[in-house]
Design an enzyme around this catalytic site. Structure first.
Site, PDB file in Angstrom:
ATOM      1  N   HIS A  95       0.822  -1.218   0.000  1.00 43.87           N
ATOM      2  CA  HIS A  95       0.000   0.000   0.000  1.00 43.87           C
ATOM      3  C   HIS A  95       0.850   1.260   0.000  1.00 43.87           C
ATOM      4  O   HIS A  95       0.361   2.342  -0.319  1.00 43.87           O
ATOM      5  CB  HIS A  95      -0.937  -0.011   1.210  1.00 43.87           C
ATOM      6  CG  HIS A  95      -2.027  -1.028   1.079  1.00 43.87           C
ATOM      7  ND1 HIS A  95      -3.327  -0.706   0.796  1.00 43.87           N
ATOM      8  CD2 HIS A  95      -2.002  -2.386   1.145  1.00 43.87           C
ATOM      9  CE1 HIS A  95      -4.066  -1.813   0.709  1.00 43.87           C
ATOM     10  NE2 HIS A  95      -3.271  -2.843   0.936  1.00 43.87           N
TER      11      HIS A  95
ATOM     12  N   ASP B 151       3.508   9.309  -0.633  1.00 40.32           N
ATOM     13  CA  ASP B 151       2.323   8.530  -0.264  1.00 40.32           C
ATOM     14  C   ASP B 151       2.086   7.479  -1.339  1.00 40.32           C
ATOM     15  O   ASP B 151       2.203   7.781  -2.531  1.00 40.32           O
ATOM     16  CB  ASP B 151       1.099   9.469  -0.210  1.00 40.32           C
ATOM     17  CG  ASP B 151       0.136   9.111   0.904  1.00 40.32           C
ATOM     18  OD1 ASP B 151       0.062   7.923   1.247  1.00 40.32           O
ATOM     19  OD2 ASP B 151      -0.543  10.023   1.414  1.00 40.32           O
TER      20      ASP B 151
HETATM   21  C1  GDG Z   1      -2.209   3.718   3.342  1.00 49.01           C
HETATM   22  C2  GDG Z   1      -1.162   4.381   2.430  1.00 49.01           C
HETATM   23  C3  GDG Z   1      -2.837   4.352   0.562  1.00 49.01           C
HETATM   24  C4  GDG Z   1      -8.613   9.990   7.866  1.00 49.01           C
HETATM   25  N1  GDG Z   1      -8.967  10.751   8.920  1.00 49.01           N
HETATM   26  C5  GDG Z   1     -10.176  10.311   9.314  1.00 49.01           C
HETATM   27  C6  GDG Z   1     -10.548   9.252   8.471  1.00 49.01           C
HETATM   28  N2  GDG Z   1      -9.571   9.089   7.600  1.00 49.01           N
HETATM   29  C7  GDG Z   1      -9.612   8.091   6.519  1.00 49.01           C
HETATM   30  C8  GDG Z   1      -9.633   8.782   5.172  1.00 49.01           C
HETATM   31  C9  GDG Z   1      -9.103   7.678   4.276  1.00 49.01           C
HETATM   32  C10 GDG Z   1      -8.135   6.949   5.200  1.00 49.01           C
HETATM   33  O1  GDG Z   1      -8.471   7.281   6.537  1.00 49.01           O
HETATM   34  C11 GDG Z   1      -6.697   7.391   4.971  1.00 49.01           C
HETATM   35  O2  GDG Z   1      -6.241   6.820   3.786  1.00 49.01           O
HETATM   36  P1  GDG Z   1      -4.975   7.366   3.002  1.00 49.01           P
HETATM   37  O3  GDG Z   1      -4.899   6.616   1.717  1.00 49.01           O
HETATM   38  O4  GDG Z   1      -5.161   8.817   2.778  1.00 49.01           O
HETATM   39  O5  GDG Z   1      -3.711   7.144   3.920  1.00 49.01           O
HETATM   40  P2  GDG Z   1      -3.054   5.954   4.844  1.00 49.01           P
HETATM   41  O6  GDG Z   1      -3.830   5.720   6.073  1.00 49.01           O
HETATM   42  O7  GDG Z   1      -1.634   6.349   5.039  1.00 49.01           O
HETATM   43  O8  GDG Z   1      -3.141   4.633   3.918  1.00 49.01           O
HETATM   44  C12 GDG Z   1      -1.859   5.221   1.365  1.00 49.01           C
HETATM   45  C13 GDG Z   1      -3.756   3.575   1.495  1.00 49.01           C
HETATM   46  O9  GDG Z   1      -3.015   2.852   2.488  1.00 49.01           O
HETATM   47  C14 GDG Z   1      -4.615   2.577   0.728  1.00 49.01           C
HETATM   48  O10 GDG Z   1      -3.838   1.748  -0.072  1.00 49.01           O
HETATM   49  O11 GDG Z   1      -3.633   5.217  -0.233  1.00 49.01           O
HETATM   50  O12 GDG Z   1      -0.899   5.770   0.481  1.00 49.01           O
HETATM   51  O13 GDG Z   1      -0.252   5.178   3.194  1.00 49.01           O
HETATM   52  O14 GDG Z   1     -10.118   6.800   3.893  1.00 49.01           O
HETATM   53  O15 GDG Z   1     -10.916   9.230   4.881  1.00 49.01           O
HETATM   54  N3  GDG Z   1     -11.709   8.582   8.590  1.00 49.01           N
HETATM   55  C15 GDG Z   1     -12.554   8.970   9.598  1.00 49.01           C
HETATM   56  N4  GDG Z   1     -12.244   9.996  10.446  1.00 49.01           N
HETATM   57  C16 GDG Z   1     -11.081  10.691  10.339  1.00 49.01           C
HETATM   58  O16 GDG Z   1     -10.845  11.631  11.100  1.00 49.01           O
HETATM   59  N5  GDG Z   1     -13.717   8.325   9.736  1.00 49.01           N
END
Ligand code: GDG
Length: 477
Positions: free
Chosen positions: A156, A364
């Site tokens: 990821h 990322d």
């Molecule tokens: C890893 C990789 C890759 C965030 N704050 C809140 C909240 N979130 C949710 C977001 C989103 C998720 O968490 C974060 O996803 P990201 O992709 O932005 O980042 P990582 O956690 O680092 O994920 C990344 C991912 O895996 C998938 O392959 O894209 O590059 O690092 O869904 O909305 N959700 C809630 N409250 C929050 O305050 N409910």
């Protein structure tokens, strides 16, 4: 149809804190919901002694099997090697990557334990799909236990540049374990190229343009599978939430001001300090935005037990306080910093109410927030996405305002451009991005991965790797 067995460190278990933010758990929950199967991983609990058996639960067509981590494994496998070495290294933060041999040994030990608990749960024609950097050696451990199924892996996070990866003392062992999978899925073509380049530079095998690798006596396939979201669902959520109590209160509190929103797990890869500096620069160089724009950063604590994360939190609090001290008026606070998670529907409504989505990680794998921001917009009056060129999502969302997160001046200029962008340009950019997130959804992601895993030719039986291949080329002479 073969049963799908997913393995990930975090498992979104029914009845357990659904608001835990994290891209992997969010994405896998959507995929497992559609297909069903077995989801195996860590329970989230730490115990003094090793667990005897996995805890099994069934809900909504999914069987959840989880094990606790021992205190030693939590320290060595989870904190030390996975999050203290691999996470920073793969995000090119070499100065934060602190290698100890004991951590790596704990990483191998925990992978062995996960394999030992998983193997008895497997059926002959299961497709096994293992996720992320915690479990690179898991296929090798399963093979040692005699598991002959097809085993795929998806990373990821980004695959590091060869120059970075070779700084890891055990890089050859790690990559040789990675090559025990039948299919290596990565987020972008850049990541595939980085893996290929490493294998060529380290003389670990031959690679072909189609992602076919001959290495360590076997064949492996590597390809990009950019992860997506459940776009329609998130759009509906945002639409419904725009009149929710929270979103209405947010709008009232803004009193007509434009909202810039950032949402990330509190992690140094997300570029939050640079983002705050860019907002300060906007206030300094474009004073016409003062009292007219509010920046809200939502940053729920993640891995709060690690010291690097505690100091990041202090740094962000300091910067937010500094900007507010410098610019606030009695009726306007420039920065709203929320150090907690919001529920998903509230977040969707807030995205829809924001003029700018400010998503600027320093590196990322993909970044799902960028895609969710696009999905949440009102087609008739969409906001603008300002996106780091170093997020995997930038490869697909080329109609965002792409920025270099290390260039604070350019980010401030992009914010100014986003805040003053005419409606027709906003609509044109959003329409192009919406087409992308609507066609490459989470369903497309998991279906195309599983199809490829089922298709990929069953790898040659794994052999023990000849010791000379685990040494660096220079040492082989
Ligand atoms: C890893 C990789 C890759 C965030 N704050 C809140 C909240 N979130 C949710 C977001 C989103 C998720 O968490 C974060 O996803 P990201 O992709 O932005 O980042 P990582 O956690 O680092 O994920 C990344 C991912 O895996 C998938 O392959 O894209 O590059 O690092 O869904 O909305 N959700 C809630 N409250 C929050 O305050 N409910």
């Amino acid at each position: 149809m073969s049963r799908l067995v997913c393995v990930s460190n975090r498992v979104a278990q029914p009845g357990k804190s659904p608001s835990r933010a994290g891209g992997l758990a969010v994405a896998l929950r959507e995929a497992m919901k559609e297909r069903g199967g077995l989801w195996f991983g860590w329970s989230g609990d730490v115990t003094k002694s090793a667990p005897a058996e996995p805890r099994i639960r069934h809900s909504g067509g999914i069987t959840y099997a989880t094990i606790d981590l021992t205190e030693e494994d939590h320290r060595d496998f989870y904190e030390d090697f996975s999050n203290g070495v691999l996470w920073p290294l793969f995000h090119h933060q070499l100065n934060r990557s602190d290698f100890h041999r004991s951590g790596y040994e704990g990483y191998l030990r925990a992978n062995k334990a996960f394999a030992r608990h998983l193997a008895p749960l497997l059926q002959d024609d299961d497709l096994i799909w293992i996720h992320d950097y915690h479990f690179i050696p898991l296929a090798a451990e399963l093979r040692r236990l005699g598991v002959r199924n097809r085993i795929g892996f998806f990373l990821h996070i980004p695959f590091p540049a060869a120059e970075m990866l070779t700084a890891l003392p055990v890089h050859r062992q790690l990559v040789s374990d990675l090559c025990k999978y039948d299919l290596i899925g990565l987020q972008t073509e850049d990541d595939v190229r980085a893996l290929m380049r490493y294998l060529i530079d380290e003389e670990m095998g031959s690679v072909s343009a189609g992602g076919h690798i001959e290495t360590l006596g076997r064949s492996v396939h590597a390809a990009a599978f950019p992860i997506g979201i459940d776009t329609d669902h998130f759009s509906r959520l945002a639409h419904m939430s725009q009149e929710s109590d929270e979103t209405r209160r947010l709008r009232e509190s803004l009193a007509g001001r434009a909202l810039v929103i950032g949402t990330d797990r509190l992690d140094y890869s997300k570029g939050i300090p640079q983002r705050l500096e860019a907002f300060e620069k906007l206030m300094t160089d474009w004073p016409e935005h003062r009292s007219r724009v509010t920046f809200m950063q939502v940053a729920p604590v993640s891995r709060g037990e690690l010291s690097q994360y505690r100091s990041l939190r202090q740094e962000i609090e300091g910067l937010a306080g500094h900007i507010n001290g410098r610019f606030a008026e009695f009726d306007w606070t420039p920065v709203r910093y929320l150090n907690k998670a919001l529920s998903r529907d509230v977040l969707a409504g807030f995205f829809r109410s924001s003029r700018v989505g400010f998503v600027t990680p320093v590196r990322d794998g993909m970044n799902l927030v960028a895609k969710e921001y696009v999905a949440a917009q009102n087609p008739e009056d969409p906001g603008v996405l300002v996106l780091s060129r170093f997020a995997g999502a930038a490869r697909e969302l080329t109609d965002a305002l792409l920025v270099n997160p290390y260039d604070v001046d350019a980010m401030a200029a992009a914010l100014n451009r986003a805040l003053t962008m005419p409606l027709d340009e906003r609509i044109a950019r959003w329409t192009a991005m919406h087409d992308v997130v609507s066609s490459n959804t989470i369903t497309v992601w998991h279906e195309s991965y599983v199809r490829e895993l089922a298709r990929v030719r069953v790898a040659n039986p794994p052999r023990d790797v000849p010791p000379h291949l685990l040494r660096a080329p220079a040492a082989q002479a």
